[in-house]
Design a protein around this motif. Structure first.
Motif, PDB file in Angstrom:
ATOM      1  N   SER B  46       0.869  -1.215  -0.040  1.00 21.27           N
ATOM      2  CA  SER B  46      -0.315   0.034   0.064  1.00 21.27           C
ATOM      3  C   SER B  46       0.547   1.240   0.321  1.00 21.27           C
ATOM      4  O   SER B  46       0.443   1.873  -0.372  1.00 21.27           O
ATOM      5  N   ALA B  78      -7.423  12.997  -9.873  1.00 19.58           N
ATOM      6  CA  ALA B  78      -7.289  11.258  -9.905  1.00 19.58           C
ATOM      7  C   ALA B  78      -6.504  10.827  -9.191  1.00 19.58           C
ATOM      8  O   ALA B  78      -6.366  10.324  -7.878  1.00 19.58           O
ATOM      9  N   GLU B  81      -5.982  11.710  -5.172  1.00 20.53           N
ATOM     10  CA  GLU B  81      -7.341  11.426  -4.168  1.00 20.53           C
ATOM     11  C   GLU B  81      -7.083   9.730  -3.962  1.00 20.53           C
ATOM     12  O   GLU B  81      -7.348   8.783  -3.252  1.00 20.53           O
ATOM     13  N   VAL B  82      -6.791   8.753  -5.113  1.00 26.59           N
ATOM     14  CA  VAL B  82      -6.021   7.100  -5.038  1.00 26.59           C
ATOM     15  C   VAL B  82      -4.637   7.937  -3.947  1.00 26.59           C
ATOM     16  O   VAL B  82      -4.468   6.134  -3.059  1.00 26.59           O
ATOM     17  N   LEU B  85      -5.835   7.621  -0.276  1.00 26.58           N
ATOM     18  CA  LEU B  85      -6.532   6.132   0.326  1.00 26.58           C
ATOM     19  C   LEU B  85      -5.707   5.398   0.209  1.00 26.58           C
ATOM     20  O   LEU B  85      -5.837   4.604   1.636  1.00 26.58           O
ATOM     21  N   MET B  86      -4.382   5.372   0.037  1.00 26.38           N
ATOM     22  CA  MET B  86      -3.376   4.275  -0.188  1.00 26.38           C
ATOM     23  C   MET B  86      -2.669   5.009   1.267  1.00 26.38           C
ATOM     24  O   MET B  86      -2.184   3.697   2.335  1.00 26.38           O
ATOM     25  N   LEU B  89      -4.698   3.573   3.967  1.00 28.72           N
ATOM     26  CA  LEU B  89      -4.477   2.181   4.545  1.00 28.72           C
ATOM     27  C   LEU B  89      -2.836   1.609   5.142  1.00 28.72           C
ATOM     28  O   LEU B  89      -3.236   1.124   5.685  1.00 28.72           O
ATOM     29  N   MET B 197      -0.656  -4.383  -5.890  1.00 28.00           N
ATOM     30  CA  MET B 197      -0.879  -3.595  -5.406  1.00 28.00           C
ATOM     31  C   MET B 197      -1.576  -1.634  -5.989  1.00 28.00           C
ATOM     32  O   MET B 197      -2.069  -1.185  -6.598  1.00 28.00           O
ATOM     33  N   VAL B 200      -3.508  -2.213  -8.889  1.00 25.51           N
ATOM     34  CA  VAL B 200      -5.081  -1.966  -8.718  1.00 25.51           C
ATOM     35  C   VAL B 200      -4.491  -0.263  -8.951  1.00 25.51           C
ATOM     36  O   VAL B 200      -6.213   0.549  -9.077  1.00 25.51           O
ATOM     37  N   LEU B 204      -7.153   2.416 -10.490  1.00 24.65           N
ATOM     38  CA  LEU B 204      -8.133   3.299  -9.930  1.00 24.65           C
ATOM     39  C   LEU B 204      -7.832   4.574 -10.548  1.00 24.65           C
ATOM     40  O   LEU B 204      -9.142   5.065 -10.334  1.00 24.65           O
ATOM     41  N   LEU B 207     -10.126   4.994 -13.888  1.00 26.93           N
ATOM     42  CA  LEU B 207     -11.039   5.350 -13.628  1.00 26.93           C
ATOM     43  C   LEU B 207     -11.945   6.474 -12.956  1.00 26.93           C
ATOM     44  O   LEU B 207     -12.617   7.434 -13.095  1.00 26.93           O
ATOM     45  N   ARG B 208     -10.351   7.394 -12.186  1.00 29.41           N
ATOM     46  CA  ARG B 208     -11.149   7.621 -11.467  1.00 29.41           C
ATOM     47  C   ARG B 208     -11.023   9.368 -12.440  1.00 29.41           C
ATOM     48  O   ARG B 208     -11.570  10.596 -11.708  1.00 29.41           O
ATOM     49  N   ARG B 210     -11.503   9.498 -15.162  1.00 29.11           N
ATOM     50  CA  ARG B 210     -12.509   9.156 -16.488  1.00 29.11           C
ATOM     51  C   ARG B 210     -13.575   9.781 -15.290  1.00 29.11           C
ATOM     52  O   ARG B 210     -14.139  10.712 -16.687  1.00 29.11           O
ATOM     53  N   LEU B 211     -13.494   9.402 -14.266  1.00 31.90           N
ATOM     54  CA  LEU B 211     -14.573  10.314 -13.786  1.00 31.90           C
ATOM     55  C   LEU B 211     -14.718  11.724 -13.618  1.00 31.90           C
ATOM     56  O   LEU B 211     -15.415  12.221 -13.984  1.00 31.90           O
ATOM     57  N   GLU B 215     -17.470  14.448 -15.605  1.00 26.86           N
ATOM     58  CA  GLU B 215     -17.704  15.566 -14.354  1.00 26.86           C
ATOM     59  C   GLU B 215     -17.862  16.464 -15.023  1.00 26.86           C
ATOM     60  O   GLU B 215     -18.744  18.076 -14.694  1.00 26.86           O
TER      61      GLU B 215
END
Lengths: 50, 233
Positions: B46, B78, B81-82, B85-86, B89, B197, B200, B204, B207-208, B210-211, B215
């Motif tokens: 992580s 993006a 934000e990831v 998160l990591m 963790l 990891m 992964v 993420l 994907l973020r 793209r979001l 938006e």
């Protein structure tokens, strides 16, 4: 063996955290895609009225 | 999901399952450590993923400042934000491991404190982008924060070498004061977990990104649709 609980908690936090974040991204992407489609439909309708 | 994201996600998940199998069933127990030592096999990967994301933020932010590229800005948002998160963790699993190992959830160890500072820097970046107001106005300031925040990573590495903290040095050999990864299955679980990891995290971030693009497109289109309906009505 008492430390097994700590191991379980840590693994749950990592896998659960990633899974929840991924779910949130997919749900938001779905919502935004639907909103985009609705906006395009509104724009086309406004264009036809003009 | 698109093909690239699907492949990265599938490879990352398969790699994580394989690494966890190696960590829980194949790797022997570390000498003088309890079963909680196996937290390492998700804690350190992580951390690698967090560092990877933060490097991406810094590079994308520099690109944004240089070229004013909206795509680079989206990637920076993006990856930040990831990365947060990591990093969360890392801090949570480290705290759980510390409770099992030292009997305390937190100690003022240099590496722990600097990791908390790194987390706080990128959390501020994410909050700034989410609640700071107009994106075009905020983006250059956020980019500067994204570039300077990365300096915390070498500081973490240097602090681990210069100041003797309580944090175990896993990659150093046992004779060098580290806990070492003597067994090949330990190495497989550790490095396999790190690669998985990173995959992964890459999935993420894609994907973020793209979001973020969807938006911003929605916001722009909403303004156009409101204006068009105003004219038509």
């Amino acid at each position: 063996m008492t430390h097994l609980g700590y191991l379980f908690a840590a693994y749950t936090v990592v896998i659960g955290g990633i899974a929840l974040y991924l779910r949130r991204l997919i749900v938001r992407l779905g919502a935004v895609d639907r909103e985009l489609a609705e906006l395009r439909r509104r724009l086309e309708a406004a264009d036809r009225r003009r | 999901m698109r093909t690239m994201e699907l492949w990265l996600g599938a490879l990352g998940c398969a790699g994580l399952v394989a690494a966890l199998y190696a960590a829980l069933l194949l790797a022997p127990a570390a000498v003088g450590e309890s079963v909680a030592q196996r937290i390492l096999y998700l804690h350190a990967p992580s951390a690698f993923a967090a560092y990877g994301c933060i490097f991406v933020v810094a590079i994308a932010s520099a690109l944004y400042l240089w070229k004013r590229s909206a795509a680079a800005d989206r990637v920076a948002v993006a990856a930040a934000e990831v990365g947060v998160l990591m990093c969360t963790l890392v801090l949570v699993t480290g705290s759980i491991w510390g409770r099992a190992r030292w009997g305390a959830w937190w100690t003022p160890d240099p590496r722990l404190t600097l990791t908390l500072i790194l987390w706080a820097i990128y959390l501020s970046y994410v909050l700034l982008r989410a609640f700071g107001g107009d994106d075009d106005e905020i983006a250059p300031y956020a980019a500067v924060l994204g570039i300077f925040g990365v300096l915390a990573i070498p500081a973490i590495r240097v602090s681990a070498r210069l100041m003797k903290g309580m944090h175990p040095s896993v990659l150093a050999p046992r004779e060098g004061g580290g806990s070492g990864l003597a067994d090949p299955y330990m190495k497989l679980a550790f490095w396999g977990g790190a690669v998985a990891m990173l995959l992964v995290a890459a999935c993420l971030v894609l994907l973020r990104t793209r979001l973020e693009r969807a938006e911003r497109e929605t916001m722009a289109l909403r303004r156009v649709a409101d204006a068009a309906e105003g004219v038509a009505g």
